[in-house]
Design a protein around this motif. Structure first.
Motif, PDB file in Angstrom:
ATOM      1  N   UNK A  44       1.247   9.007   4.439  1.00 35.34           N
ATOM      2  CA  UNK A  44       0.703   8.317   3.266  1.00 35.34           C
ATOM      3  C   UNK A  44       0.883   6.819   3.447  1.00 35.34           C
ATOM      4  N   UNK A  45      -0.047   6.066   2.893  1.00 37.41           N
ATOM      5  CA  UNK A  45       0.060   4.615   2.991  1.00 37.41           C
ATOM      6  C   UNK A  45       0.292   4.031   1.604  1.00 37.41           C
ATOM      7  N   UNK A  46       1.129   3.020   1.562  1.00 34.20           N
ATOM      8  CA  UNK A  46       1.501   2.414   0.285  1.00 34.20           C
ATOM      9  C   UNK A  46       1.702   0.928   0.474  1.00 34.20           C
ATOM     10  N   UNK A  47       1.322   0.175  -0.558  1.00 35.04           N
ATOM     11  CA  UNK A  47       1.523  -1.279  -0.556  1.00 35.04           C
ATOM     12  C   UNK A  47       2.292  -1.639  -1.818  1.00 35.04           C
ATOM     13  N   UNK A  48       3.349  -2.421  -1.640  1.00 36.12           N
ATOM     14  CA  UNK A  48       4.181  -2.815  -2.769  1.00 36.12           C
ATOM     15  C   UNK A  48       4.178  -4.325  -2.919  1.00 36.12           C
ATOM     16  N   UNK A  49       3.833  -4.774  -4.108  1.00 35.74           N
ATOM     17  CA  UNK A  49       3.943  -6.190  -4.452  1.00 35.74           C
ATOM     18  C   UNK A  49       4.964  -6.257  -5.582  1.00 35.74           C
ATOM     19  N   UNK A  50       6.175  -6.706  -5.277  1.00 32.61           N
ATOM     20  CA  UNK A  50       7.256  -6.582  -6.263  1.00 32.61           C
ATOM     21  C   UNK A  50       7.128  -7.485  -7.478  1.00 32.61           C
ATOM     22  N   UNK A  51       6.358  -8.557  -7.361  1.00 34.49           N
ATOM     23  CA  UNK A  51       6.244  -9.499  -8.473  1.00 34.49           C
ATOM     24  C   UNK A  51       4.905  -9.327  -9.175  1.00 34.49           C
ATOM     25  N   UNK A  52       4.939  -9.030 -10.472  1.00 32.78           N
ATOM     26  CA  UNK A  52       3.686  -8.969 -11.232  1.00 32.78           C
ATOM     27  C   UNK A  52       3.216 -10.378 -11.576  1.00 32.78           C
ATOM     28  N   UNK A  53       4.187 -11.249 -11.844  1.00 31.52           N
ATOM     29  CA  UNK A  53       3.876 -12.613 -12.247  1.00 31.52           C
ATOM     30  C   UNK A  53       4.688 -13.585 -11.409  1.00 31.52           C
ATOM     31  N   UNK A  54       4.049 -14.707 -11.041  1.00 32.19           N
ATOM     32  CA  UNK A  54       4.757 -15.754 -10.322  1.00 32.19           C
ATOM     33  C   UNK A  54       4.236 -17.088 -10.836  1.00 32.19           C
ATOM     34  N   UNK A  55       5.156 -17.942 -11.252  1.00 29.71           N
ATOM     35  CA  UNK A  55       4.764 -19.229 -11.813  1.00 29.71           C
ATOM     36  C   UNK A  55       5.468 -20.336 -11.047  1.00 29.71           C
ATOM     37  N   UNK A  56       4.698 -21.308 -10.571  1.00 31.20           N
ATOM     38  CA  UNK A  56       5.266 -22.444  -9.838  1.00 31.20           C
ATOM     39  C   UNK A  56       4.612 -23.721 -10.349  1.00 31.20           C
TER      40      UNK A  56
ATOM     41  N   UNK B 275       4.101 -15.149  -1.974  1.00 30.00           N
ATOM     42  CA  UNK B 275       3.801 -13.894  -2.655  1.00 30.00           C
ATOM     43  C   UNK B 275       4.175 -12.763  -1.710  1.00 30.00           C
ATOM     44  N   UNK B 276       5.032 -11.888  -2.191  1.00 36.47           N
ATOM     45  CA  UNK B 276       5.585 -10.853  -1.324  1.00 36.47           C
ATOM     46  C   UNK B 276       4.704  -9.595  -1.277  1.00 36.47           C
ATOM     47  N   UNK B 277       4.697  -9.008  -0.096  1.00 31.31           N
ATOM     48  CA  UNK B 277       3.968  -7.765   0.118  1.00 31.31           C
ATOM     49  C   UNK B 277       4.728  -6.943   1.152  1.00 31.31           C
ATOM     50  N   UNK B 278       5.043  -5.709   0.816  1.00 27.49           N
ATOM     51  CA  UNK B 278       5.628  -4.767   1.761  1.00 27.49           C
ATOM     52  C   UNK B 278       4.737  -3.546   1.839  1.00 27.49           C
ATOM     53  N   UNK B 279       4.712  -2.922   2.989  1.00 25.76           N
ATOM     54  CA  UNK B 279       3.816  -1.783   3.154  1.00 25.76           C
ATOM     55  C   UNK B 279       4.538  -0.620   3.807  1.00 25.76           C
ATOM     56  N   UNK B 280       3.934   0.533   3.663  1.00 24.80           N
ATOM     57  CA  UNK B 280       4.418   1.743   4.302  1.00 24.80           C
ATOM     58  C   UNK B 280       3.224   2.419   4.952  1.00 24.80           C
ATOM     59  N   UNK B 281       3.313   2.575   6.273  1.00 23.71           N
ATOM     60  CA  UNK B 281       2.230   3.224   7.015  1.00 23.71           C
ATOM     61  C   UNK B 281       2.777   3.653   8.350  1.00 23.71           C
ATOM     62  N   UNK B 282       2.435   4.841   8.776  1.00 27.69           N
ATOM     63  CA  UNK B 282       3.032   5.401   9.984  1.00 27.69           C
ATOM     64  C   UNK B 282       2.407   4.884  11.271  1.00 27.69           C
ATOM     65  N   UNK B 283       1.191   4.379  11.206  1.00 31.36           N
ATOM     66  CA  UNK B 283       0.518   3.899  12.400  1.00 31.36           C
ATOM     67  C   UNK B 283       0.497   2.385  12.469  1.00 31.36           C
ATOM     68  N   UNK B 284      -0.561   1.842  13.030  1.00 29.61           N
ATOM     69  CA  UNK B 284      -0.733   0.386  13.117  1.00 29.61           C
ATOM     70  C   UNK B 284      -1.758  -0.054  12.092  1.00 29.61           C
ATOM     71  N   UNK B 285      -1.305  -0.605  10.992  1.00 29.21           N
ATOM     72  CA  UNK B 285      -2.249  -0.947   9.920  1.00 29.21           C
ATOM     73  C   UNK B 285      -2.907  -2.302  10.150  1.00 29.21           C
ATOM     74  N   UNK B 286      -3.974  -2.517   9.424  1.00 33.55           N
ATOM     75  CA  UNK B 286      -4.518  -3.875   9.281  1.00 33.55           C
ATOM     76  C   UNK B 286      -4.205  -4.314   7.861  1.00 33.55           C
TER      77      UNK B 286
END
Lengths: 109, 112
Positions: A1-13, A21-32
């Motif tokens: 299964x593939x999953x993308x996690x963006x932990x912050x809903x809001x970011x103010x600067x 802006x953070x992004x973590x993913x889960x994928x067993x192969x080589x993703x794009x």
């Protein structure tokens, strides 16, 4: 299964400050990996993708396979960067995209 | 040139009714995708067409949802016996190169 996690809903600067802006993913192969952006009242559009290794509108993102991350960075945020940002992944042969829930970036003057 | 277009832009219907949502892809794009975006979520894949055939319909939530692309261009997403939980923005995207997907403006479906 593939999953993308963006932990912050809001970011103010503030204008001129660095932004990440953070992004973590889960994928067993080589993703794009991709970053899509949606400005107010506009459609979703591609900002950048990891295979291009280019900077768009001052934004860069590096794929870190060890940390399974694809964080989006810009050294000096501008007010016009205020938008919804989505990290997305595709893998396999049909190129369907799996999106994170998005981060709403607000750049204050 | 013209981008992906979707009609209608807004659709309000009553629970139990049937709806059709239309997508006009960029001319020459052979790949077409449907996504659904619920409030506070990112787009979720529904179905992918390569030409006229549905190459992957694994994202369709149940058999009330069906999509066609009879001539390999325009696509229609059909929802039978709509439920309140079907309320969302339905996005269409098309692609020529299997790299960049170009999105339409979406159809906002509201089921009362």
């Amino acid at each position: 299964a593939q999953r993308v996690t963006q932990p912050e809903k809001l970011l103010s600067v503030f204008k001129g400050a660095p932004v990440e802006l953070k992004c973590n993913y889960s994928y067993s192969g080589s993703p794009e990996l991709f970053w899509y952006v949606q400005y107010s009242r506009q459609r979703l559009q591609l900002l950048l993708r990891h295979i291009s290794r280019e900077s768009i509108k001052g934004f860069t993102a590096d794929l870190n396979k060890g940390e399974t991350s694809f964080h989006l960075k810009k050294p000096f945020a501008q007010e016009e960067d205020s938008a919804m940002y989505y990290c997305a992944l595709h893998g396999g042969s049909n190129y369907k995209l799996t999106f994170g829930k998005g981060t709403l970036l607000t750049v204050n003057p | 040139g013209a981008g992906v277009s979707q009609t209608p832009s807004n659709k309000v219907t009553e629970k139990g009714k049937y709806v059709e949502l239309r997508c006009d892809p960029i001319s020459g794009h052979t790949a077409l995708y449907w996504y659904r975006q619920s409030l506070g979520q990112g787009p979720e894949f529904l179905i992918y067409f390569q030409g006229t055939g549905a190459a992957d319909d694994s994202g369709l939530p149940n058999d009330r949802f069906f999509a066609v692309r009879p001539e390999g261009s325009v696509s229609t997403l059909k929802i039978q016996r709509t439920e309140r939980g079907d309320s969302a923005v339905y996005l269409c995207a098309s692609s020529a190169s299997y790299n960049e997907q170009f999105f339409g403006p979406g159809t906002r479906l509201t089921v009362l």
